[in-house]
Each structure stands twice: as structure tokens, then as C-alpha cells.
Scaffold this motif. Structure first.
Motif, short mmCIF file in Angstrom:
data_model
loop_
_atom_site.label_atom_id
_atom_site.label_comp_id
_atom_site.label_asym_id
_atom_site.label_seq_id
_atom_site.Cartn_x
_atom_site.Cartn_y
_atom_site.Cartn_z
N GLN A 114 0.82 -1.20 0.00
CA GLN A 114 0.00 0.00 0.00
C GLN A 114 0.86 1.26 0.00
O GLN A 114 0.51 2.27 -0.62
CB GLN A 114 -0.93 0.00 1.22
N ALA A 115 1.99 1.19 0.71
CA ALA A 115 2.89 2.34 0.78
C ALA A 115 3.76 2.48 -0.46
O ALA A 115 4.50 3.46 -0.58
CB ALA A 115 3.77 2.23 2.02
N ARG A 116 3.70 1.49 -1.36
CA ARG A 116 4.47 1.51 -2.59
C ARG A 116 5.97 1.60 -2.28
O ARG A 116 6.72 2.33 -2.90
CB ARG A 116 4.00 2.66 -3.50
N TRP A 117 6.37 0.81 -1.28
CA TRP A 117 7.76 0.85 -0.84
C TRP A 117 8.70 0.11 -1.78
O TRP A 117 9.91 0.05 -1.52
CB TRP A 117 7.87 0.29 0.58
N TRP A 118 8.17 -0.45 -2.85
CA TRP A 118 9.03 -1.00 -3.88
C TRP A 118 9.81 0.09 -4.61
O TRP A 118 10.79 -0.17 -5.30
CB TRP A 118 8.22 -1.81 -4.89
N ARG A 119 9.38 1.34 -4.43
CA ARG A 119 10.06 2.46 -5.09
C ARG A 119 11.48 2.61 -4.55
O ARG A 119 11.68 2.68 -3.34
CB ARG A 119 9.29 3.75 -4.89
N ALA A 120 12.43 2.74 -5.44
CA ALA A 120 13.83 2.89 -5.03
C ALA A 120 14.07 4.23 -4.33
O ALA A 120 15.07 4.39 -3.64
CB ALA A 120 14.73 2.77 -6.26
N SER A 121 13.15 5.17 -4.49
CA SER A 121 13.34 6.51 -3.93
C SER A 121 13.00 6.60 -2.45
O SER A 121 13.26 7.63 -1.82
CB SER A 121 12.48 7.52 -4.70
N VAL A 122 12.41 5.55 -1.87
CA VAL A 122 12.01 5.58 -0.46
C VAL A 122 13.11 4.97 0.40
O VAL A 122 13.37 3.77 0.29
CB VAL A 122 10.68 4.83 -0.23
N PRO A 123 13.76 5.75 1.27
CA PRO A 123 14.82 5.20 2.11
C PRO A 123 14.27 4.16 3.09
O PRO A 123 13.15 4.30 3.59
CB PRO A 123 15.36 6.42 2.86
N PHE A 124 15.06 3.13 3.37
CA PHE A 124 14.62 2.11 4.32
C PHE A 124 14.41 2.70 5.70
O PHE A 124 13.54 2.24 6.45
CB PHE A 124 15.63 0.96 4.38
N ALA A 125 15.17 3.73 6.05
CA ALA A 125 15.00 4.38 7.36
C ALA A 125 13.59 4.95 7.52
O ALA A 125 13.03 4.96 8.62
CB ALA A 125 16.04 5.48 7.54
N ASP A 126 13.01 5.44 6.42
CA ASP A 126 11.63 5.94 6.47
C ASP A 126 10.65 4.79 6.76
O ASP A 126 9.71 4.94 7.54
CB ASP A 126 11.25 6.60 5.15
N LYS A 127 10.88 3.65 6.13
CA LYS A 127 10.00 2.50 6.32
C LYS A 127 10.08 2.02 7.77
O LYS A 127 9.06 1.69 8.40
CB LYS A 127 10.40 1.38 5.36
N TRP A 128 11.28 1.99 8.32
CA TRP A 128 11.49 1.54 9.69
C TRP A 128 10.80 2.46 10.71
O TRP A 128 10.41 2.01 11.79
CB TRP A 128 13.00 1.47 9.97
N ALA A 129 10.63 3.73 10.35
CA ALA A 129 10.04 4.70 11.26
C ALA A 129 8.51 4.70 11.24
O ALA A 129 7.89 5.48 11.96
CB ALA A 129 10.57 6.10 10.96
N HIS A 130 7.90 3.86 10.40
CA HIS A 130 6.45 3.69 10.45
C HIS A 130 6.10 2.83 11.68
O HIS A 130 6.99 2.27 12.33
CB HIS A 130 5.94 3.06 9.16
N VAL A 131 4.82 2.71 11.98
CA VAL A 131 4.41 1.99 13.19
C VAL A 131 3.49 0.83 12.83
O VAL A 131 2.82 0.85 11.79
CB VAL A 131 3.70 2.93 14.19
N ASN A 132 3.46 -0.19 13.70
CA ASN A 132 2.51 -1.27 13.52
C ASN A 132 1.18 -0.91 14.19
O ASN A 132 1.04 0.18 14.77
CB ASN A 132 3.07 -2.59 14.07
#
Length: 360
Positions: free
Chosen positions: A49-67
């Protein structure tokens, strides 16, 4: 398993090159999905849903999301539980917003079997009272919304017509007529009642995208120590003649560039990888379109958040009329998937709010 099917469909789409964007290698996506799920409790569905397959999204941003558990704790930390209900009952919410001068659709009445009343104090407690009210509204359009509802469920909008000497509800799209007595026989099963408002006629630009629904902005924002910040926004648009724009009812969402108020693209909530430049049903242009009154929309959202005590983060719904924005409702526990659509890492928001609180 549905999530496996979703991953296969997403990767098939990426392999086809239809997305038109650079994407991470599939092994890297698999590794990230596994790490986020095992260590952070954030599932592959959220990843897609977040379209995190995009190379432009840093992994640090993904890690900072919440469950989900962290999200609920975050909401209860910053929106004091005892005050959350103040914005979840539409009559209470409407009263607070009007008290502090936030523009809203015009209030007509509160329809309830025991406590209902019109804006002028006349009783509005059943079919007979509703018929009497509608006699004064012939030719006008009204909305009836459950005072406690979610995702557009139970919403109705009608033009007030007449059959003989009796007022009737006429569907504004199909023209089908319903007697007020027939509508009430079903509606009175909702024990919390309905708020009755004049129908809001939206700005022509929004009608050009999809005219049958009032297409609203979902603006995420938060505040601390008197400073209010806009976290992100997307426009929600109805589909296939629907009168509601909620994504849970099949609507599409269109992210907004915060600095400019320009719509970037549209996506279907069920398959966000397939982006669109125009509305799939009407052909109305979306990508690159400038929202009218964008600055004023942000100001209305911030004014609304400040109106509710001990509420510090919200997803605010704003419609845009011909002459400016109108506040529709404030959601103190907005659907978490909005964080994915906006790439909103709530851990960073939480850190900022904690730091601001420590300085007070």
C-alpha cells in the motif's frame, strides 16, 4: 493466502514496466518485507500500500512507520481517550466547529426519535416531522448522515421533490423517488439518529473530476505547544456514479503536493501500484491539477484541530465549495493506511511531539 496473491500481482505489474518507476530488486523487497514483519510487526500488505518497492524511499523511512499496536498507543497518547468522543458524534462536532467559526455545510437539524430538533428548535423526531421540514425545502438538496458512522456507510443525499401535495426524496443521480415514510422505516433502526444538512455544491474543478460525489481532502495534521503542522494530504474521489468518495466504498485517492496543492496522480485503494492521470470513469484530469483554495484548506484544518481539547493529531476531511473550504469532519483515529499513502513515519512525529512537550 491473499497477501501472497497481492505480492505476485504487484511484482507482475512491476515486471511489465507499466509503473514507469524504478523499483527495488525483488530479492531486496522480499528481504525488507521479512525484516519489517518479523522485527517491526509491519506486514507485506502495508508495504505494498505504501508503494515501498520504489527505489526513492529510504529504508529508514520505512522503519520509522508503526505497527497497529503502536498506532493505537500513539493515538491514545496524544488524543486523550476521555475526549476522543467529542469529535465522533457529528452533532457535538458541528456545534464545536460552529462555535469557533469554522466554516461547515449549513446545519438543518438533528433527526432522532426522542431528542431530535431542527436548528430553529422545532421537534424533528419522526416521519411526520421530517415531512413537515421537507415542505419548506422543496427543490433543494439535503444530506442525511448517521451521527456516528464510518466510511460513508448510511449516507444519503436527496433532492426534495413532490408527488401530489406530499414531499418526496428524489435521488439526485438516478431520479428514483422514495417516500419519506418509506425512508424513515429503515432509517429509524439507527438508534443514534441523523444529522441533516444542506447539500454542499463543490467547486467546478472537483466536479470536473467526478460530479456525483462531494470529493473531499483528507488532511493529516498534528500539533504541540501551539504549533500545528500539516503531515500530508490526499483527495478522495468517488467512482462509477457513487455519491460517496470514501476509499472503503471503492473511491480513489490522489496525493497532494503540500507546497503547491497540486495533485500528483490517482490510485485505487485495492491496487495502489496502478496509478492514473485521469479519472477512470469520467476522464476528468487529475495529475498536475491545482487545487483551489489550498492555503485556506490548510488553515481550516488547523483551526478545526485547535477547537477540540486534548486532541493533538487528526485526519481532517475538508470539502471545497465554490467560495472556499468547508470542514466536513475530524477523525481522531483516522484509518492507519493513510500513513502508507502519505509515507508518514509516525515514529518521527511522535519524537517531535515528545520533544515539544518536554520544552513546555
Amino acid at each position: 493466502m491473499q497477501v501472497v496473491k497481492d505480492i505476485k500481482r504487484a511484482w507482475g505489474h512491476l515486471r511489465s514496466g507499466k509503473g514507469g518507476q524504478a523499483h527495488l530488486p525483488f530479492w531486496r523487497q522480499s528481504l525488507e518485507m521479512g525484516a519489517l514483519f518479523m522485527l517491526r510487526g509491519i506486514g507485506p500488505g502495508y508495504y505494498l500500500q505504501a508503494r515501498w518497492w520504489r527505489a526513492s524511499v529510504p529504508f529508514a523511512d520505512k522503519w520509522a512507520h508503526v505497527n497497529k499496536k503502536e498506532y493505537n498507543a500513539f493515538i491514545d497518547r496524544w488524543n486523550r481517550p476521555g475526549y476522543q468522543k467529542s469529535s465522533q458524534h457529528k452533532v457535538i462536532e458541528k456545534a464545536i466547529l460552529q462555535l469557533v467559526g469554522v466554516p461547515t455545510p449549513e446545519f438543518i437539524g438533528y433527526l432522532h426519535p426522542q431528542r431530535g430538533a431542527r436548528a430553529d428548535g422545532v421537534a424533528l423526531r419522526g416521519a411526520a416531522d421530517l415531512e413537515q421540514l421537507c415542505r419548506t425545502l422543496r427543490g433543494k438538496k439535503v444530506c442525511l448522515k448517521p451521527v456516528e458512522g464510518y466510511g460513508g456507510a448510511g449516507f444519503s443525499a436527496f433532492e426534495i421533490g413532490e408527488a401530489g401535495d406530499m414531499p418526496v426524496f428524489r435521488h439526485p443521480v438516478t431520479g428514483a423517488e422514495t417516500s419519506i415514510a418509506d425512508w424513515w422505516r429503515l432509517a429509524e433502526q439507527n438508534r443514534e439518529g441523523y444529522i441533516v444538512e444542506h447539500y454542499l455544491h463543490q467547486h467546478p474543478m472537483l466536479s470536473s473530476i467526478h460530479p456525483n460525489s462531494v470529493n473531499t481532502l483528507r488532511i493529516w495534521l498534528y500539533q504541540a505547544r501551539g504549533e500545528c503542522r500539516i503531515a500530508g494530504a490526499f483527495l478522495r474521489v468517488g467512482r462509477k456514479g457513487s455519491m460517496v468518495d470514501n476509499t472503503s466504498q471503492g473511491g480513489i485517492f490522489c496525493p497532494v503536493e503540500l507546497e503547491t496543492g497540486i495533485l500528483t496522480h490517482a490510485a485505487n485503494a485495492k491496487n495502489p501500484l496502478e496509478t492514473m492521470d485521469a479519472h477512470p470513469d469520467t476522464g476528468g484530469r487529475i495529475s498536475g491539477v491545482q487545487l483551489p483554495y489550498w492555503r485556506e484548506c490548510q488553515e481550516v484544518a488547523m483551526q478545526a484541530l485547535r477547537a477540540f481539547p486534548h486532541v493533538n493529531i487528526a485526519g481532517v476531511d475538508v470539502a471545497i465549495a465554490v467560495d472556499g473550504p468547508r470542514m466536513i469532519e475530524l477523525n481522531v483515529r483516522p484509518d492507519q493506511i493513510g500513513c502508507a499513502r502519505l509515507n508518514l513515519p509516525l515514529k518521527r512525529v511522535d519524537q517531535w511531539m515528545r520533544a515539544a512537550e518536554a520544552q513546555s
